[in-house]
Design a protein around this motif. Structure first.
Motif, short mmCIF file in Angstrom:
data_model
loop_
_atom_site.label_atom_id
_atom_site.label_comp_id
_atom_site.label_asym_id
_atom_site.label_seq_id
_atom_site.Cartn_x
_atom_site.Cartn_y
_atom_site.Cartn_z
N MET A 22 35.26 44.80 49.02
CA MET A 22 35.71 43.77 48.07
C MET A 22 35.43 44.16 46.63
O MET A 22 34.50 44.91 46.35
CB MET A 22 34.92 42.48 48.34
N ASP A 23 36.24 43.58 45.75
CA ASP A 23 35.82 43.61 44.35
C ASP A 23 35.07 42.32 44.08
O ASP A 23 35.13 41.38 44.86
CB ASP A 23 36.99 43.83 43.39
N CYS A 24 34.31 42.31 42.98
CA CYS A 24 33.56 41.10 42.63
C CYS A 24 34.46 40.23 41.79
O CYS A 24 34.88 40.60 40.69
CB CYS A 24 32.31 41.49 41.87
N ASN A 25 34.72 39.04 42.31
CA ASN A 25 35.64 38.13 41.66
C ASN A 25 35.15 37.71 40.27
O ASN A 25 35.94 37.46 39.37
CB ASN A 25 35.80 36.89 42.57
N ALA A 26 33.83 37.68 40.12
CA ALA A 26 33.26 37.29 38.81
C ALA A 26 33.45 38.42 37.80
O ALA A 26 33.91 38.20 36.67
CB ALA A 26 31.79 36.95 38.98
N MET A 27 33.11 39.64 38.20
CA MET A 27 33.25 40.79 37.31
C MET A 27 34.72 40.98 36.90
O MET A 27 35.03 41.39 35.78
CB MET A 27 32.76 42.06 38.01
N ARG A 28 35.62 40.69 37.86
CA ARG A 28 37.05 40.91 37.61
C ARG A 28 37.59 40.00 36.49
O ARG A 28 38.63 40.29 35.90
CB ARG A 28 37.82 40.66 38.91
#
Ligand code: 13P
Ligand code: SF4
Length: 377
Positions: free
Chosen positions: A328-334
């Motif tokens: 996953m990517d981090c939804n917050a960082m994105r």
């Protein structure tokens, strides 16, 4: 000693700590990469030494490429402490920008390009909740000196709370030293919010039999009296990006290539860290791949953007995402979108500050104590 007023358990908790979110103006929504890069570089040239950009290892390529410094949470907090630019633009999430605001001088301004970049794990232990739980746990162990330690991935008011109760902050790279610091001064540790980092740290210190997990709001779970018998009490928080990794992923990588090495972040579950060859902060992951021999294979158990950066930065090493397409990517960082970066920089050129992170002065003073204790261990 400063204490917070004990909260009602039914506190109205919100996902985003800052509700001063400014939306991206329409004109910035569809910039193409070439134009955007050009505009970012022009704005940075105009702002010169007034601006420094710090980028966490999980940021997108288009942010990392413009950052003056890229690193893990600990390195970024040190860079923020040493920065002398008037503006610190933080490519990261809210709790990191808050920490930068606490650490930098009063004349410096910290900007988080998008206010929506809020780490869900930080939201799993809000200071008001912890304050209420603290009242229960200290009443259950009246003779014990309990030291609260909060992971960097927490809001400033929780950091302040920990300082007010004799505790400190840690990151994934110094959690073991924070535990040692606490046990030199007290009998028990309450660790928040990441139960996996807490468990992995307890194992590293040979204290795996001293752990109790605690969700004060789970009617089926242990109550304060039960957990207070243990020396290490772990708050029931976790990161969904890292919880995804399993032992089966490691078995699969090794079945595909028996020579493959596996490195994971200590926010992963205990059994994953146990099965991996190495566990460490995002800086450790970067250093390990940078020091690998050409042709070696490293499967990476962390946020996908970092894995992709490592593939680009070290083409001589075979870098794989530990769970393939499921990583996953981090939804917050994105949320730190390069269009937002263009906007906040061009606004600064025009003399306007957007999306400033400003920790309340009373919180700031105490949270600084908790961060200073960490920077000294
Ligand atoms: P590091 O401290 O290793 O940079 O990790 C921060 C983080 O948010 C991991 O999910
Ligand atoms: Fe928070 Fe997990 Fe994202 Fe790190 S990867 S910022 S812990 S949600």
């Amino acid at each position: 000693m400063v204490t917070m007023e004990t909260a009602e358990l039914e506190t109205d908790l919100s996902l985003f700590k800052y509700d001063s979110l400014e939306q991206l103006p329409t004109a910035y929504r569809d910039l193409d990469e070439a134009e955007r890069t050009d505009r970012i570089e022009t704005a940075l040239a105009e702002l010169g030494d007034d601006v420094v950009i710090l980028g966490h290892n999980y940021q997108r390529r288009e942010i990392v490429e413009h950052a003056d410094f890229v690193g893990d949470s600990y390195q970024l907090s040190k860079e923020a402490a040493e920065a002398d630019a008037e503006y610190v633009i933080f490519g990261g999430v809210t709790f990191m920008a808050e920490s930068a605001d606490i650490i930098t001088d009063d004349e410096q301004t910290v900007i988080l390009p998008s206010m929506e970049a809020s780490c869900p794990m930080a939201g799993m232990a809000e200071a008001l909740q912890v304050d209420a739980a603290w009242a229960e746990i200290t009443a259950a162990a009246p003779d014990a000196n309990i030291i609260p330690i909060t992971y960097m991935n927490s809001y400033a008011d929780l950091k302040a709370f920990c300082a007010s109760q004799g505790g400190l902050v840690c990151t994934s790279s110094n959690a073991h030293r924070a535990f040692e610091w606490a046990f030199d001064r007290g009998d028990k540790v309450l660790f928040l919010p990441d139960k996996h980092l807490g468990e992995n740290t307890a194992h590293r210190l040979g204290m795996e039999d001293a752990i109790a997990e605690w969700d004060p709001w789970d009617p089926e779970g242990k109550d304060a009296t039960e957990v207070a018998e243990s020396d290490i009490i772990l708050w029931d928080g976790y990161c969904q990006v890292h919880e995804r990794f399993s032992e089966e992923h490691i078995e699969q990588v090794r079945a595909d290539d028996p020579d493959a090495n596996v490195i994971v972040h200590p926010e992963c579950r205990r059994e994953v860290v146990e099965a991996a060859d190495v566990a460490g902060s995002t800086a450790t992951i970067c250093d390990t791949v940078a020091n690998a021999e050409p042709g070696e294979t490293w499967a990476i158990g962390t946020e996908i953007h970092l894995t992709r950066h490592l593939q680009r930065w070290h083409p001589e090493v075979n870098v794989l995402p530990l769970c393939g397409d499921a990583c996953m990517d981090c939804n917050a960082m994105r949320q730190i979108d390069p269009n937002y970066l263009t906007w906040v920089l061009e606004e600064l050129v025009a003399g306007r500050e957007r999306n400033v992170i400003e920790v309340a002065p009373d919180e700031k003073e105490l949270a600084q104590v908790a961060l200073d204790r960490m920077l000294e261990i």
